[in-house]
Structures are given as C-alpha cells and as structure tokens.
Write a protein that holds these residues in place. Structure first.
Motif, short mmCIF file in Angstrom:
data_model
loop_
_atom_site.label_atom_id
_atom_site.label_comp_id
_atom_site.label_asym_id
_atom_site.label_seq_id
_atom_site.Cartn_x
_atom_site.Cartn_y
_atom_site.Cartn_z
N ARG A 1 0.80 -1.22 0.00
CA ARG A 1 0.00 0.00 0.00
C ARG A 1 0.83 1.27 0.00
O ARG A 1 0.29 2.37 0.07
CB ARG A 1 -0.94 0.00 1.22
N ILE A 2 2.14 1.14 -0.07
CA ILE A 2 3.01 2.33 -0.10
C ILE A 2 2.89 2.98 -1.47
O ILE A 2 2.93 2.32 -2.51
CB ILE A 2 4.47 1.93 0.19
N SER A 3 2.74 4.29 -1.48
CA SER A 3 2.71 5.06 -2.71
C SER A 3 3.84 6.07 -2.71
O SER A 3 4.66 6.12 -1.78
CB SER A 3 1.36 5.78 -2.85
N ALA A 4 3.91 6.88 -3.75
CA ALA A 4 4.99 7.87 -3.85
C ALA A 4 4.91 8.90 -2.72
O ALA A 4 5.93 9.47 -2.32
CB ALA A 4 4.93 8.57 -5.20
N ASN B 1 -8.60 -4.91 11.75
CA ASN B 1 -8.52 -6.34 11.47
C ASN B 1 -8.50 -6.64 9.97
O ASN B 1 -8.23 -7.78 9.59
CB ASN B 1 -9.71 -7.07 12.10
N LYS B 2 -8.78 -5.66 9.11
CA LYS B 2 -8.77 -5.90 7.68
C LYS B 2 -7.35 -6.11 7.13
O LYS B 2 -7.19 -6.56 6.00
CB LYS B 2 -9.42 -4.72 6.95
N LEU B 3 -6.36 -5.79 7.91
CA LEU B 3 -4.98 -5.94 7.45
C LEU B 3 -4.55 -7.41 7.41
O LEU B 3 -3.67 -7.76 6.62
CB LEU B 3 -4.03 -5.15 8.36
N GLY B 4 -5.13 -8.24 8.24
CA GLY B 4 -4.70 -9.65 8.24
C GLY B 4 -5.49 -10.51 9.20
O GLY B 4 -5.05 -11.60 9.55
N VAL C 1 -2.92 4.24 6.28
CA VAL C 1 -3.73 3.03 6.44
C VAL C 1 -4.33 3.04 7.84
O VAL C 1 -3.79 3.64 8.77
CB VAL C 1 -2.86 1.77 6.22
N ILE C 2 -5.48 2.36 7.97
CA ILE C 2 -6.14 2.24 9.27
C ILE C 2 -5.69 0.94 9.93
O ILE C 2 -5.71 -0.12 9.31
CB ILE C 2 -7.67 2.25 9.12
#
Length: 214
Positions: free
Chosen positions: A164-167, A176-179, A172-173
C-alpha cells in the motif's frame, strides 16, 4: 580470447560455467520467509475427500436399501432402526469430512498466495533499478517490520503495508482488515519499524487509528 571452460573436481565431475542472465538478489530473511511458508503448504486434502466419499456412499447405499430393499415391514424392527442409524451417522460424518477438506484447501490457497505476494514484492523492488537515482529512492518509505495485535499475540502485516506504499508515503487504518483478528476481544495496536531518508523510525498506533508514514 577463449572462454573459460569447465574445471574437473577430484570426484571426476565436470562443473560447467553458469550462464549469464538476470537475477534477483534475495535477502536471507526474505528467503527464510519463503521457505517457512512453502514448508507449511501440505498436499491436497485427499484423505478427507476419500473418507467423505466412502461414508457418503455407505449412507446412500443404506438409504436405497431401506427404501427399496427387503427389510421387514414393521417400522420399529431392529434392522430398520440400525439401518437408519447407519444412514444418519455416515451422512453426518461425510459432511464433516467434506467441510474439513474445503477448509484445508482454503488455508493452502492463503499460504501459497503469501509466497507469491512476497516473490512479486521482490520483483517489483528491482524493476525500478536504473530508472531512479539513489536520492529519489531514499525518499520512499520502506517497511522494515510491522506487526498487529497485542502482547499476547501479534501477526506480521509487513507485506500488506508494503503493497500500500505510494509515492507520497503510506496511510492506512490499523484494523482487522490488514490480516485478521489475532486476539478477539482485546484492544490491539500496530507497531511499525520503517526506513525513510536513510534513517530508521518506529511508530505505534492503537486499533482503528490512522497510520501515516512518514
């Protein structure tokens, strides 16, 4: 100028010169991660499928015998009771076996996808080599480690954050949606160690808070 030829070892093997080509240098920690994930991937759940098929076949054949067979007409006879018990037990066990087979297949798909994701991250890391200067690359946030959970149990979310890294950085929040939820019913936190402009930083955020890097 002649090309270097193979050299002979004491055991009598001719070791050939490796061919030239593109290669990805992989850090040892990432290589260990790939080996660990591949070691967790087991064979297909044929055992559950086989047992479930046998039990299902036994239930169906017994049911057919009850409906069209030569059992005594009395519905309360011991033979009828035993036959219906066989149908019920075999049917339930067959459904349970098929359920576990499906769950095992889903786990294997997740484990394989983790390995593929890590390999894609390695590829993307070197796709930009030669296209940007070292000064530009130092402006990009690099996730060193990221874990989400509580002191009792953490899960690794480094790959998710890296994707999710951009320029402009990373926003990010921490939820629990992360994993997934490593410890239900407990207030969790996310601890991120990252590199930016040649220096290492650590940032902690509570569950459902925004993480903004740098």
């Amino acid at each position: 100028m002649t090309e270097p030829g193979p050299f002979r070892m004491s055991q009598g093997y001719d070791v050939l010169q490796p061919k030239t080509g593109r290669a990805y240098p992989v850090p040892c920690d990432e290589w260990d991660f790939l080996k660990r994930k591949l070691g967790q991937v087991s064979t297909s759940p044929w055992l559950y499928h086989t047992i479930g098929s046998l039990l299902g076949g036994a239930a169906i054949s017994t049911l057919v015998t009850i409906l069209f067979g030569t059992f005594p007409p009395a519905s309360s006879s011991p033979a009828i009771i035993v036959a219906w018990a066989v149908v019920a037990v075999c049917g339930i066990c067959a459904v349970v076996c098929f359920f576990f087979a499906d769950q095992q297949r889903k786990v294997q798909v997740v484990q394989v996808s983790d390995v593929v994701t890590q390999m894609e991250l390695i590829e993307r890391r070197y796709e930009a080599v030669g296209q940007s200067s070292d000064a530009t690359s130092s402006q990009v946030v690099k996730i060193i480690s990221a874990r989400y959970g509580s002191p009792d149990k953490y899960i690794d979310v480094s790959s998710v954050l890296t994707q999710r890294i951009s320029a402009s950085g990373l926003t990010v929040i921490a939820d629990n949606k992360l994993g997934g939820d490593p410890c239900p019913g407990v207030v969790k936190e996310m601890i991120v160690e990252y590199e930016y402009r040649g220096q290492r930083w650590t940032k902690n955020v509570k569950e459902n808070e925004d993480l903004k890097l740098p």
